[in-house]
Design an enzyme around this catalytic site. Structure first.
Site, short mmCIF file in Angstrom:
data_model
loop_
_atom_site.label_atom_id
_atom_site.label_comp_id
_atom_site.label_asym_id
_atom_site.label_seq_id
_atom_site.Cartn_x
_atom_site.Cartn_y
_atom_site.Cartn_z
N GLY A 13 0.82 -1.21 0.00
CA GLY A 13 0.00 0.00 0.00
C GLY A 13 0.85 1.25 0.00
O GLY A 13 2.02 1.26 -0.41
N ASN A 14 0.27 2.35 0.50
CA ASN A 14 0.95 3.65 0.47
C ASN A 14 2.29 3.62 1.21
O ASN A 14 3.31 4.08 0.71
CB ASN A 14 0.05 4.72 1.09
CG ASN A 14 -1.17 5.02 0.25
OD1 ASN A 14 -1.22 4.71 -0.94
ND2 ASN A 14 -2.18 5.62 0.86
N ILE A 15 2.28 3.09 2.45
CA ILE A 15 3.49 3.10 3.27
C ILE A 15 4.56 2.20 2.66
O ILE A 15 5.72 2.60 2.50
CB ILE A 15 3.17 2.67 4.72
CG1 ILE A 15 2.29 3.73 5.39
CG2 ILE A 15 4.45 2.47 5.52
CD1 ILE A 15 1.77 3.33 6.76
N CYS A 132 2.94 7.07 12.76
CA CYS A 132 3.39 8.32 12.13
C CYS A 132 3.25 9.49 13.09
O CYS A 132 4.15 10.33 13.21
CB CYS A 132 2.62 8.58 10.84
SG CYS A 132 0.82 8.74 11.03
N ALA A 164 -4.31 8.19 3.92
CA ALA A 164 -4.57 7.05 4.80
C ALA A 164 -5.18 5.91 4.01
O ALA A 164 -6.34 5.97 3.58
CB ALA A 164 -5.52 7.46 5.93
N ARG A 169 -6.36 2.91 8.19
CA ARG A 169 -7.73 3.05 8.70
C ARG A 169 -8.11 1.88 9.61
O ARG A 169 -8.85 2.05 10.57
CB ARG A 169 -8.72 3.15 7.52
CG ARG A 169 -8.52 4.42 6.70
CD ARG A 169 -9.32 4.39 5.41
NE ARG A 169 -8.97 5.52 4.58
CZ ARG A 169 -9.59 6.70 4.59
NH1 ARG A 169 -10.59 6.89 5.43
NH2 ARG A 169 -9.20 7.69 3.81
#
Length: 309
Positions: A13-15, A132, A164, A169
């Protein structure tokens, strides 16, 4: 150092994707070995494939089946708190000595914030990067507590909802619990509280963090100097980390703080921060990604250097 440590990232994912790009661009003692996801259509896996990184969409079981797994020394887990518990147990059953850097709030291992206790757990098999919000705010609490006794610290981390992903989430409850505990354990506050705000505003707003402490002893000048020194220390690995305005001080009396006490008095310190991301993956508003992945890479680099020293 004779060789770089090979790393796998669980969570595309994003991270995880931001962290992969950082390792590819900035890694000195750590290099990418594999990217692991569970969604074959994820952008993170597609990017990894384009960049020549081995991939699997079959989770940790798929990682174990990759030929590259034999060379993996270090695993970053950017999934969820519950998933990390399972991932750590599964991988440790195959490689008991494997190093895990946990970017979820699971906190199986000790908390790690590079500027606060970065060298304290270099031999630990699993270290936890808190959250974070913790990476952004706990250094400020620690900066106050090293020159004054902090009875209470409260942080508010505000991030763009666009930054997020589903993993973040899913971890909201764990975020507040883990960050609150780390405020006490690493920040040095007798009592800590953490609040996260996901802001849906358009255009997306940059990460903002507010830190309040109630302390005894220590002058305003000493606290302000300590905070400024800590900000500069964080900026060495997160250049977009900065004070939004001057530190504010108020002498307060008669405060009632649940779980702490009634009629409290002392020096209230208010710190207002902004974290601008490096835009390696999501745009610069996603400072929450940048501070988490930068701290994780900083920790991995220190572990790798220590192992080969």
């Amino acid at each position: 150092m004779t060789r770089k440590l090979k790393a796998a990232i669980i969570g595309s994912g994003n991270i995880g994707t931001d962290l992969m790009i950082k390792i590819l661009r900035q890694g000195r003692y750590v290099e990418m070995g594999a990217m692991v996801g569970i969604d074959p259509a994820s952008d993170g896996l597609a990017r990894a494939q384009r960049l020549g990184v081995a991939t699997t969409a079959e989770g940790v079981e798929g990682l174990a089946r990759l030929p590259e797994f034999a060379d993996i020394d270090l695993v970053f887990d950017a999934t969820s708190a519950a998933a990390h518990v399972r991932n750590d147990a599964f991988l440790r059953g195959l490689k008991p000595g494997i190093r895990m850097i946990d970017l979820t709030p699971a906190a199986i291992g000790p908390y790690c914030i590079p500027v606060v206790n970065g060298d304290a757990h270099l031999k630990a098999l699993n270290v936890n990067m808190v959250t974070c919000g913790g990476q952004a705010t706990i250094p400020m609490v620690a900066a106050v507590s090293r020159v004054a006794r902090v009875a209470y610290a409260e942080i508010v981390a505000s991030i763009s909802s666009k930054s997020a992903g589903p993993g973040t989430r899913a971890n909201i409850d764990e975020f507040t619990e883990t960050t609150s505990r780390a405020i006490e354990k690493l920040g040095g506050a007798s009592k800590g509280k953490a609040i996260i705000v996901m802001n849906p505003a358009e255009p997306p707003l940059i990460m903002r963090d507010t830190v309040y402490t109630l302390s005894e002893g220590g002058s305003e000048d000493a606290i302000a100097t300590s905070i400024e020194e800590m900000v500069q220390a964080v900026r060495r690995y997160v250049p977009g980390y900065r004070l939004k305005q001057k530190v504010q001080f108020d002498q307060v009396q008669g405060l009632n703080i649940p779980g702490v006490g009634h009629g409290l008095a002392g020096l209230k310190t208010s710190v207002f921060l902004e974290v601008e991301g490096a835009a390696h993956y999501l745009p610069a508003y996603a400072g929450n990604l940048d501070i988490m992945t930068s701290a994780a890479l900083q920790t991995a680099e220190r572990i790798a250097f220590h192992l080969e020293a």
